[in-house]
Design a protein around this motif. Structure first.
Motif, PDB file in Angstrom:
ATOM      1  N   ASN A 103       1.034  -1.188  -0.056  1.00  0.00           N
ATOM      2  CA  ASN A 103       0.035  -0.080  -0.126  1.00  0.00           C
ATOM      3  C   ASN A 103       0.818   1.272  -0.013  1.00  0.00           C
ATOM      4  OD1 ASN A 103      -2.221  -1.564   0.219  1.00  0.00           O
ATOM      5  ND2 ASN A 103      -2.523  -1.513   2.127  1.00  0.00           N
ATOM      6  N   MET A 104       2.048   1.227   0.656  1.00  0.00           N
ATOM      7  CA  MET A 104       2.964   2.317   0.478  1.00  0.00           C
ATOM      8  C   MET A 104       3.630   2.380  -0.643  1.00  0.00           C
ATOM      9  SD  MET A 104       4.483   2.018   4.423  1.00  0.00           S
ATOM     10  CE  MET A 104       5.856   3.331   4.123  1.00  0.00           C
ATOM     11  N   GLY A 105       3.543   1.472  -1.380  1.00  0.00           N
ATOM     12  CA  GLY A 105       4.336   1.500  -2.983  1.00  0.00           C
ATOM     13  C   GLY A 105       5.732   1.220  -2.829  1.00  0.00           C
ATOM     14  N   ILE A 106       6.228   0.555  -1.858  1.00  0.00           N
ATOM     15  CA  ILE A 106       7.601  -0.163  -1.608  1.00  0.00           C
ATOM     16  C   ILE A 106       7.663  -1.277  -2.188  1.00  0.00           C
ATOM     17  CG2 ILE A 106       9.313  -0.609   0.030  1.00  0.00           C
ATOM     18  CD1 ILE A 106       8.120   1.665   1.825  1.00  0.00           C
ATOM     19  N   LEU A 107       6.866  -2.391  -2.069  1.00  0.00           N
ATOM     20  CA  LEU A 107       7.066  -3.545  -2.624  1.00  0.00           C
ATOM     21  C   LEU A 107       6.450  -3.780  -4.120  1.00  0.00           C
ATOM     22  CD1 LEU A 107       6.221  -6.173   0.177  1.00  0.00           C
ATOM     23  CD2 LEU A 107       8.422  -4.973  -0.542  1.00  0.00           C
ATOM     24  N   ASP A 108       5.573  -3.027  -4.326  1.00  0.00           N
ATOM     25  CA  ASP A 108       4.933  -3.321  -5.709  1.00  0.00           C
ATOM     26  C   ASP A 108       3.502  -2.240  -5.758  1.00  0.00           C
ATOM     27  OD1 ASP A 108       4.758  -5.560  -7.926  1.00  0.00           O
ATOM     28  OD2 ASP A 108       2.738  -5.008  -7.085  1.00  0.00           O
ATOM     29  N   TYR A 109       3.450  -1.957  -7.074  1.00  0.00           N
ATOM     30  CA  TYR A 109       2.192  -0.915  -7.235  1.00  0.00           C
ATOM     31  C   TYR A 109       1.105  -1.792  -7.822  1.00  0.00           C
ATOM     32  CZ  TYR A 109       4.878   3.192  -6.060  1.00  0.00           C
ATOM     33  OH  TYR A 109       5.473   4.082  -5.331  1.00  0.00           O
ATOM     34  N   GLN A 110       1.096  -3.000  -7.671  1.00  0.00           N
ATOM     35  CA  GLN A 110      -0.356  -3.805  -8.428  1.00  0.00           C
ATOM     36  C   GLN A 110      -0.859  -3.260  -9.682  1.00  0.00           C
ATOM     37  OE1 GLN A 110      -1.674  -6.767  -6.094  1.00  0.00           O
ATOM     38  NE2 GLN A 110       0.605  -6.419  -6.313  1.00  0.00           N
ATOM     39  N   ALA A 127      -2.447   2.688  -8.296  1.00  0.00           N
ATOM     40  CA  ALA A 127      -2.874   3.539  -7.127  1.00  0.00           C
ATOM     41  C   ALA A 127      -1.629   4.105  -6.541  1.00  0.00           C
ATOM     42  CB  ALA A 127      -3.767   2.812  -5.984  1.00  0.00           C
ATOM     43  N   MET A 128      -1.753   5.390  -5.974  1.00  0.00           N
ATOM     44  CA  MET A 128      -0.861   6.304  -5.292  1.00  0.00           C
ATOM     45  C   MET A 128      -1.300   7.245  -4.345  1.00  0.00           C
ATOM     46  SD  MET A 128       2.520   8.597  -6.561  1.00  0.00           S
ATOM     47  CE  MET A 128       3.645   6.951  -6.438  1.00  0.00           C
ATOM     48  N   GLY A 129      -1.205   7.186  -2.895  1.00  0.00           N
ATOM     49  CA  GLY A 129      -1.636   8.203  -2.223  1.00  0.00           C
ATOM     50  C   GLY A 129      -3.213   8.295  -2.225  1.00  0.00           C
ATOM     51  N   GLY A 130      -3.903   7.208  -2.547  1.00  0.00           N
ATOM     52  CA  GLY A 130      -5.393   7.181  -2.490  1.00  0.00           C
ATOM     53  C   GLY A 130      -6.059   7.460  -3.826  1.00  0.00           C
ATOM     54  N   SER A 131      -5.051   7.971  -4.969  1.00  0.00           N
ATOM     55  CA  SER A 131      -5.705   8.311  -6.194  1.00  0.00           C
ATOM     56  C   SER A 131      -5.092   7.196  -7.228  1.00  0.00           C
ATOM     57  CB  SER A 131      -5.292   9.769  -6.426  1.00  0.00           C
ATOM     58  OG  SER A 131      -5.651  10.731  -5.510  1.00  0.00           O
ATOM     59  N   GLU A 132      -5.972   7.246  -8.322  1.00  0.00           N
ATOM     60  CA  GLU A 132      -5.386   6.202  -9.399  1.00  0.00           C
ATOM     61  C   GLU A 132      -4.767   7.180 -10.500  1.00  0.00           C
ATOM     62  OE1 GLU A 132      -7.254   2.447 -11.667  1.00  0.00           O
ATOM     63  OE2 GLU A 132      -8.421   4.052 -11.689  1.00  0.00           O
ATOM     64  N   ILE A 133      -3.883   6.569 -10.873  1.00  0.00           N
ATOM     65  CA  ILE A 133      -3.133   7.325 -11.893  1.00  0.00           C
ATOM     66  C   ILE A 133      -2.979   6.362 -13.148  1.00  0.00           C
ATOM     67  CG2 ILE A 133      -0.514   8.039 -12.734  1.00  0.00           C
ATOM     68  CD1 ILE A 133      -0.243   8.803  -9.770  1.00  0.00           C
ATOM     69  N   ARG A 234       6.158  11.486 -19.301  1.00  0.00           N
ATOM     70  CA  ARG A 234       6.701  12.621 -18.836  1.00  0.00           C
ATOM     71  C   ARG A 234       5.825  13.347 -17.459  1.00  0.00           C
ATOM     72  NH1 ARG A 234      11.896  12.062 -19.108  1.00  0.00           N
ATOM     73  NH2 ARG A 234      12.802  11.533 -21.176  1.00  0.00           N
ATOM     74  N   GLU A 235       4.537  13.575 -17.831  1.00  0.00           N
ATOM     75  CA  GLU A 235       3.708  14.215 -17.391  1.00  0.00           C
ATOM     76  C   GLU A 235       3.522  13.545 -15.599  1.00  0.00           C
ATOM     77  OE1 GLU A 235       0.248  16.168 -20.245  1.00  0.00           O
ATOM     78  OE2 GLU A 235       0.227  13.698 -19.908  1.00  0.00           O
ATOM     79  N   MET A 236       3.404  12.394 -15.818  1.00  0.00           N
ATOM     80  CA  MET A 236       3.337  11.532 -14.673  1.00  0.00           C
ATOM     81  C   MET A 236       4.844  11.819 -13.665  1.00  0.00           C
ATOM     82  SD  MET A 236       4.751   8.528 -13.037  1.00  0.00           S
ATOM     83  CE  MET A 236       5.501   7.494 -14.524  1.00  0.00           C
ATOM     84  N   GLU A 237       5.859  11.689 -14.406  1.00  0.00           N
ATOM     85  CA  GLU A 237       7.004  11.762 -13.520  1.00  0.00           C
ATOM     86  C   GLU A 237       6.892  13.158 -13.017  1.00  0.00           C
ATOM     87  OE1 GLU A 237      10.104  11.305 -16.194  1.00  0.00           O
ATOM     88  OE2 GLU A 237       9.820   9.095 -16.444  1.00  0.00           O
ATOM     89  N   ALA A 238       6.608  14.173 -13.659  1.00  0.00           N
ATOM     90  CA  ALA A 238       6.637  15.695 -13.344  1.00  0.00           C
ATOM     91  C   ALA A 238       5.480  15.767 -12.201  1.00  0.00           C
ATOM     92  CB  ALA A 238       6.155  16.619 -14.336  1.00  0.00           C
ATOM     93  N   LYS A 239       4.534  14.937 -12.251  1.00  0.00           N
ATOM     94  CA  LYS A 239       3.406  15.262 -10.931  1.00  0.00           C
ATOM     95  C   LYS A 239       3.995  14.528  -9.671  1.00  0.00           C
ATOM     96  CE  LYS A 239      -1.349  14.081  -9.768  1.00  0.00           C
ATOM     97  NZ  LYS A 239      -2.532  13.689 -10.206  1.00  0.00           N
ATOM     98  N   ILE A 240       4.568  13.587  -9.941  1.00  0.00           N
ATOM     99  CA  ILE A 240       5.169  12.717  -8.662  1.00  0.00           C
ATOM    100  C   ILE A 240       6.281  13.516  -7.982  1.00  0.00           C
ATOM    101  CG2 ILE A 240       6.568  10.757  -8.215  1.00  0.00           C
ATOM    102  CD1 ILE A 240       4.797   9.065  -9.654  1.00  0.00           C
TER     103      ILE A 240
END
Length: 262
Positions: A103-110, A127-133, A234-240
């Motif tokens: 869930n923290m995104g450390i092992l796997d993002y499913q 999913a990341m931080g409760g939102s779907e990307i 690129r947009e995803m990387e900039a957002k993160i």
């Protein structure tokens, strides 16, 4: 008479050889089940080294290391048909600590993924931080170098290839030309056959096929919720970077970006 008999035997054998060559089976659709083995302790140590001293997440991860096993196995599924392929996690119940690290995104993002070799399109949803990307872009660029090393995976003879993707992430793949579709686990592709084994040292995991079923799968040409706005890589990387940059270092962010896309 002896020569005549020899000729008759020779010609009698010809149809057998022709038939075996003519009817060699190269599957065009099916489902491959994979085991993704993550070396948890090593991965957590890698995250710790990328975090600042006194960081809350660093303290949490340090506390987790003695509590987790050396490895965990997550099951994945790759469905393929024609020029299309779909990638998805197999739902299972894990240890609470493992579930929390996922869930923290450390092992796997499913991730759920989709590739279309004909249109050169790739999609991924997580999913990341409760939102779907949702990422919708061209196929990931991978530079491969095929070697002369072979190994058997799930009953198939596979050839090794060394690759570089995302400019600097080194991977090792094992592919078979007995399944002619040029795809593999997650977003990997580009070899003359299906990838049945993948090792990503930076992320401390490997993925190997355990079973290949020749069925007719249903492959979704769109992943993620309809309400989610798709973006380019690129947009995803900039957002993160914008969202996490104030409290995570560059090394940590690069680890996250690689885990998302591979």
């Amino acid at each position: 008479m002896k020569k005549v008999l020899q000729l008759l035997v020779f010609f009698a054998c010809l149809p057998i050889h022709f038939a075996s060559a003519q009817y060699a089976y190269f599957p065009q659709e099916g489902v491959v089940t994979f085991d993704k083995t993550i070396h948890i302790k090593n991965l957590l140590k890698r995250h710790i080294n990328s975090l600042k001293d006194g960081d809350f997440q660093r303290r949490y991860i340090e506390e987790m290391i003695p509590k987790v096993k050396e490895t965990v196995v997550l099951k994945k599924k790759l469905s393929f048909s024609g020029s299309e392929a779909g990638w998805e996690p197999v739902k299972e119940t894990y240890d609470p600590i493992v579930t929390n690290l996922i869930n923290m995104g450390i092992l796997d993002y499913q991730n759920n993924g989709y590739q279309n070799l004909k249109t050169k399109e790739a999609q991924s949803a997580f999913a990341m931080g409760g939102s779907e990307i949702v990422i919708k872009d061209s196929l990931l660029n991978v530079k491969w170098k095929i070697t002369d090393e072979y190994r058997e995976i799930a009953g198939y003879s596979c050839r090794r290839a060394n690759g570089v993707l995302l400019d600097s992430v080194y991977v090792v793949a094992f592919y078979t030309d007995q399944i002619p579709l040029s795809v593999g686990p997650s977003a990997t592709h580009g070899l003359p056959g299906m990838i049945l084994g993948l090792v990503v040292p930076e992320q401390h995991y490997n993925i190997y096929a355990t079973k290949v079923d020749f069925s007719s799968p249903v492959i979704k040409s769109s992943v993620g919720a309809k309400r989610a706005t798709a973006m380019k890589r690129r947009e995803m990387e900039a957002k993160i970077r914008e969202t996490l940059g104030s409290w995570l270092g560059e090394k940590q962010i690069n680890l996250i970006l690689a885990a998302i896309q591979i």
